[in-house]
Design an enzyme around this catalytic site. Structure first.
Site, PDB file in Angstrom:
ATOM      1  N   ASP A 181       0.821  -1.214   0.000  1.00  0.00           N
ATOM      2  CA  ASP A 181       0.000   0.000   0.000  1.00  0.00           C
ATOM      3  C   ASP A 181       0.861   1.273   0.000  1.00  0.00           C
ATOM      4  O   ASP A 181       2.094   1.203  -0.018  1.00  0.00           O
ATOM      5  CB  ASP A 181      -0.951  -0.046   1.198  1.00  0.00           C
ATOM      6  N   ASP A 236      -9.595   3.340  -3.843  1.00  0.00           N
ATOM      7  CA  ASP A 236     -10.330   2.169  -3.354  1.00  0.00           C
ATOM      8  C   ASP A 236     -11.743   2.076  -3.921  1.00  0.00           C
ATOM      9  O   ASP A 236     -12.432   3.090  -4.061  1.00  0.00           O
ATOM     10  CB  ASP A 236     -10.446   2.214  -1.831  1.00  0.00           C
TER      11      ASP A 236
END
Length: 414
Positions: A181, A236
């Site tokens: 991430d 996302d």
């Protein structure tokens, strides 16, 4: 003298290697598919020559990830039960192989040697024991970190500055996949941070699939193919129609950069999480398959209903995603809310999605000319959701499509 001979032979090896590469490139680019579907195929020009060196991801990855449904509420029993369910539902036999932990699996602090520590309250047996269990089911275990000082939950450390150490730890535990991430990154460019972990994984002594998650911030499609096996092109996903459709659109602009070894990632599947209708989830799964997105399930597969299982286990749709040619399908025509998406497949076939993004039922038509096929070409049209075949279709194909639903076909020219 020996030195001179060595020099000559190594030069000769170099020349032979170069010749083999040139021959391979000519053969690859000279496939009949390129000639038959110019509209669908011209885009392979952009692809950087260098693949990730790990040899993984020759087709898009398939599996499960904990985040979309469970967020931080994960523990080892859930992961073991998910591995059990992956096998008992028949999903593993269809290619879903990775069981991936997302954020929150580790303690907030590293140990005195600077190593990651599995969270004692939720993973008391440790990650190696979990990997052993998952491997015992014929599956693979994935893990998560961030290219920053902490992960996105701020509940565990990131790997920035610890790349070599963490890669060695993951390898020693038997980890097969890393999702990496982008939080708490000290404003350092992803182009600097992500290759460091890529090299560390290559040096770890274990084959580890590398999934970059920098949210499309610095157009990773243009540089990440030599770094890892997939790269997020979007922020996302959320479990609703607007989020899903916008991910598809953002991801579409990078279609030409994907191929065997490296894939565009519009984020994980929401199918089965309850925020969309069956029709919307069918569209979600069909488009993700067509565009060679990773098929990473995001629902609780221990308790999913029959409808969800049927969507996720459509062999014919999965086969489009896993086609060995590895060309990302794309949006090729748009008329208001009515869209035609398509892409070349191996054996001169074409995959096609007629997608109704409008609020009422409509007829959608795809013309052979849109698909780079000759208008006189006769093809069998296989409907991948109805599991039926229309024989000898010529020039065009039409279907009535419900609101937010789609039809998906594979055309096989005769």
């Amino acid at each position: 003298m020996a030195g001179i001979i060595t020099l000559h032979s190594s030069k000769l090896c170099g020349l032979l290697h170069l010749l083999l590469i040139i021959v391979a490139l000519i053969c690859f680019n000279g496939t009949p598919t390129s000639a038959r579907h110019p509209k669908l195929n011209h885009h392979h020009h952009h692809v950087p020559k260098k693949f990730s060196e790990n040899g993984l991801g020759l087709t898009p990855q398939m599996g499960w990830n904990s985040w979309n449904h469970f967020q931080c509420n994960i523990e080892e029993k859930l992961i073991r039960e998910t591995a059990d369910a992956m096998v008992s539902t028949g999903l593993s036999a269809l290619g879903y192989e990775y069981i991936n932990l997302d954020d929150c699996w580790a303690e907030l602090n590293r140990d005195s040697q600077g190593n990651f520590v599995a969270k004692a309250s939720t993973f008391p047996s440790g990650i190696k024991a979990l990997a052993d269990y998952v491997h015992g089911k014929g599956l693979k275990l994935g893990i998560y970190s961030s290219a920053g000082t902490q992960t996105c939950s701020n509940q565990m450390p990131g790997s920035l500055g610890y790349e070599e150490q963490d890669a060695k730890t993951f390898a020693s535990w038997g980890i097969d996949y890393l999702k990496y991430d982008n939080c708490n990154n000290n404003n350092i460019s992803p182009k600097e941070r992500y290759p460091v972990m890529g090299k560390a994984l290559l040096n770890s002594g274990r084959s580890i699939f590398y999934s970059l998650c920098e949210w499309g911030q610095e157009d990773p499609a243009t540089w990440a193919k030599s770094v890892g096996n997939s790269w997020r092109t979007t922020g996302d996903i959320i479990d609703n129609w607007d989020s899903m459709t916008s991910r598809a659109d953002i991801n579409d602009q990078w279609a030409s950069y994907a191929g065997p070894g490296g894939w565009n990632d519009p984020d994980m599947l929401e199918v089965g999480n309850g925020g969309m209708t069956t029709e919307e989830y069918r569209s979600h799964f069909s488009i993700w398959a067509l565009v060679k997105a990773p098929l990473i399930i995001g629902c609780d597969i221990r308790s999913m209903d029959k409808t969800t299982l049927a969507l996720l286990s459509n062999k014919e749709v999965i086969a489009v995603n896993q086609d060995k040619l590895g060309i990302q399908g794309k949006k090729i025509k748009k008329d208001g809310d009515l869209e035609v998406w398509g892409g070349a497949l191996s054996e001169n076939r074409v995959a096609l999605v007629l997608w109704n993004r409008g609020s009422s039922q409509a007829t959608i038509t795809a013309y052979w000319s849109d698909l780079g096929l000759n208008s006189t070409t006769v093809a069998d049209a296989r409907d991948l959701w109805a599991h039926s075949t229309q024989a000898s279709v010529q020039g065009q194909i039409s279907a009535t499509v419900a609101s937010h639903d789609c039809k998906m076909y594979v055309l096989s020219p005769k």
